[in-house]
Design an enzyme around this catalytic site. Sequence first.
Site, PDB file in Angstrom:
ATOM      1  N   HIS A  66       0.809  -1.310  -0.062  1.00 31.34           N
ATOM      2  CA  HIS A  66       0.227   0.141  -0.142  1.00 31.34           C
ATOM      3  C   HIS A  66       0.814   1.128  -0.006  1.00 31.34           C
ATOM      4  CE1 HIS A  66      -3.332  -2.980   1.254  1.00 31.34           C
ATOM      5  NE2 HIS A  66      -4.035  -1.859   0.828  1.00 31.34           N
TER       6      HIS A  66
ATOM      7  N   LYS B 118       0.172   4.233   4.688  1.00 33.13           N
ATOM      8  CA  LYS B 118      -0.959   3.401   5.472  1.00 33.13           C
ATOM      9  C   LYS B 118      -0.271   2.764   6.740  1.00 33.13           C
ATOM     10  CE  LYS B 118      -4.202  -0.237   4.493  1.00 33.13           C
ATOM     11  NZ  LYS B 118      -5.539   0.523   4.755  1.00 33.13           N
TER      12      LYS B 118
END
Lengths: 263, 263, 263, 263
Positions: free
Chosen positions: A158, A162
Amino acid sequence: MRVGLFGLGKTGRSVARSIMNDDTCTLEWVMRKSAHVSRGSLADEIERSTTGRSRVFSSATTPIEDVLDRFPVDAIIDFSSAESVNYYGDAAARRGVRLVTAISHYPCAEQERLRSLSTETAVLWSPNITVGVNLLILAANLLQMISPHADVEIVEEHFRMKKGVSSTAKIIANSLGITECDVKSLRAGGIVGTHEVIFGFPAQTIRLRHESVSPEAFGEGALFAAHQMEFAAAGLYTMEDLLIPAFIENARKLQPRVLAVNS
Amino acid sequence: MRVGLFGLGKTGRSVARSIMNDDTCTLEWVMRKSAHVSRGSLADEIERSTTGRSRVFSSATTPIEDVLDRFPVDAIIDFSSAESVNYYGDAAARRGVRLVTAISHYPCAEQERLRSLSTETAVLWSPNITVGVNLLILAANLLQMISPHADVEIVEEHFRMKKGVSSTAKIIANSLGITECDVKSLRAGGIVGTHEVIFGFPAQTIRLRHESVSPEAFGEGALFAAHQMEFAAAGLYTMEDLLIPAFIENARKLQPRVLAVNS
Amino acid sequence: MRVGLFGLGKTGRSVARSIMNDDTCTLEWVMRKSAHVSRGSLADEIERSTTGRSRVFSSATTPIEDVLDRFPVDAIIDFSSAESVNYYGDAAARRGVRLVTAISHYPCAEQERLRSLSTETAVLWSPNITVGVNLLILAANLLQMISPHADVEIVEEHFRMKKGVSSTAKIIANSLGITECDVKSLRAGGIVGTHEVIFGFPAQTIRLRHESVSPEAFGEGALFAAHQMEFAAAGLYTMEDLLIPAFIENARKLQPRVLAVNS
Amino acid sequence: MRVGLFGLGKTGRSVARSIMNDDTCTLEWVMRKSAHVSRGSLADEIERSTTGRSRVFSSATTPIEDVLDRFPVDAIIDFSSAESVNYYGDAAARRGVRLVTAISHYPCAEQERLRSLSTETAVLWSPNITVGVNLLILAANLLQMISPHADVEIVEEHFRMKKGVSSTAKIIANSLGITECDVKSLRAGGIVGTHEVIFGFPAQTIRLRHESVSPEAFGEGALFAAHQMEFAAAGLYTMEDLLIPAFIENARKLQPRVLAVNS
């Protein structure tokens, strides 16, 4: 299918766009917290959308009963926050509106309410509502059951900011009997989101990989669920509940197809 | 399980090794064309293997009836060539020996013979006998049936000298309704073999990828098939015939598991 | 180029095969610890190889001086163990034989000896001697220097039984200023070995990935090094020392090539 | 750095956003064809942006000389269409404004004009202006020069509707001496864009892969180019012209770094 949407945050806006772009349904209204609509915003655009049918209401100022009576819907899709179900739940269930909620975490009280509502209408609750991720989970579980000796590894990627292991990766891990700590999480730049399950055999490797292209996958998934539940009995459903029967039904259809070699 | 093996080419040798390394079965004998065994070769090694039970025979000089009577087997695994089935078929079927053949192409006459033998015993014929590739085919077909609107692309990668589209890629393509010409074939260096099926959705991508690590995957697959058919009725089977019931059975088991959230 | 090889373990045998298959060099002899050569083994095969030139000696029974005088070589390639350099170092350096050693870890005393030998002859020491991995390291370092703001992640995949982070991944990590603990290590089935460096930018991702197909990559790398050092001055070299000048030289050549658009 | 932008199409808007988000430069103005600015659009937003400095002009109604005099810029970034350079070229070059143009195809006349302008100011023309893709091209070319015997394959993946081989893939192919027809093009769903170059060796594989996350990569690349050319002499540049010196300079810096093992 007539749809009412809760939530106009970043994901909600993308879901609104998916619904408006889908020929098989109409976005009857959107319910948001704030009563203020700034000119030029998506809310404004929805308000003035050419269908002439979409409206934006605020849950702070509009009674849900009024909205449901004046602009009836077949399904409510909820991308807002955990407490919204307290606002719309009873009124919707009483009218037989099916509910699709993509809220990640519900406190115990709201989970209890979902269960109670599901005695009256069909309720789907799935923290990751994309079809692709749920197909991945399902296929991975089947592979593991057929090949119990294979080694299994999970990798998720990601965007840099994150925090922690992704919720989706946790769900995948739990379903495969792997502890969350063993998930490998990569964070780099602006990667939207990928999940890969690797099955290692002595002489071969199978990889199941899901890559998110844009958040519109959430809208696609919510609509898929709302459509699939069209004739569903009252009850509390997950995406897997909708997909597993399709797997079984299609695997049965597949049987004569592959057996064709024999005839 | 007692196994007799036909073929000691490059793949056959690797299969022999897999059988010898597997605790649940014994390699009773290997049948090859040539009668000559050169010292230090694998054939020699098998001859002198510590189990004291493996033997290498030549189909040119040894009647199959003798071999099957003196050294009975439960399954014959065939990695030799298309005509071998004419040599061992009747004798094996009459004795209820199950047959697993990985020959890529059979002429019509031999296909007819396979069908005829399958009225007496269980016969599995699969041009690609690895478990992984067949799981890939199955999962890809299910995904396509559930998501008929997804775009599907197939990519295969192999070592530089491999000519034409791989047989496995052709099988995958045919099963998914894609023409062989649309398969993308990459040839580079010594890549053992990969097959990837890509499902494209507007906002997400799913990739199913199979990577061969070594030719021992063929032996693993043949043994998997021979084991799975232990109680199978007479008939002509493909790998999918063995895997689909496992898919359905496990999908059913999966149902209460994912529904746990509801209870 | 005439080559003498130290080591006939699993990797050594693969290197021996690479040298024998290479048209530009001959395997003059192999030196191993044990004096015993079992019939049918690779050592036996080398002994009887058709070139009629390869021989297998034991360091336990044969003085290195004798071997080097009777069967002179241009390069020694060492895939045996750390202490071997004590056996062959001085005799080889005195004769101007260049040394290529792929030993992972040397104790301080042997490191010191390598340095001392490198005043007399060209010595290359690289724990990972494949060309591909070293090209990966080099390209990754250049990308990082040009894009210092990119996020960098390292993933390595190996067979299930491999313990700890791979040495190669550690070298990659150290060269990029990443702590070894941040390397993501996957262990699954029989994966030979992959290393991937991911560069994450806000709107794009670059992946550099190296996949080992077979251990013959080590032999290819050792021969590449031995060839590259043909005219090298005495000194202690790494694979990067050989590759960086090639990078610079080729980047210079590349300049007019891409500038062609301008003329 | 003060920037003027040509073009407010889909890519242009994304570039405008990148410039506005970058602390090291200001978006002085945007030039578009149409004079009409609809309320709530990005043009409107830029007009009313909090910097109080951005303005949107129409090339149909505003003389470029006026704009350049009233709102001087250091660089013009052009994501509009091939003819724009006729409108701004002379006025900008006379004022020493450096030009960065990302137009895919220029007719011969405009190519000639670019060359003529480049005698007065620094002009960069690159059909694919992302840094990542150009780093990929550069690294791939270097790998090929160092390993001329490796097999090379190119794969590109894009959204379903993209026609033909991607321009970027063509550039990669041409630079590597591969014919465009040999590029493997996959079209599936909404894939933003990936390009992969595969180097196959007998015993190892290297993959260089670039994945586009969003069109903002174009803005990042244009700004990178505009910054890099700050002190550049007049001339016609490509992205490679900017990147190759950085490669060489950094490879030189890398040399003592990897040689550290020797000291």
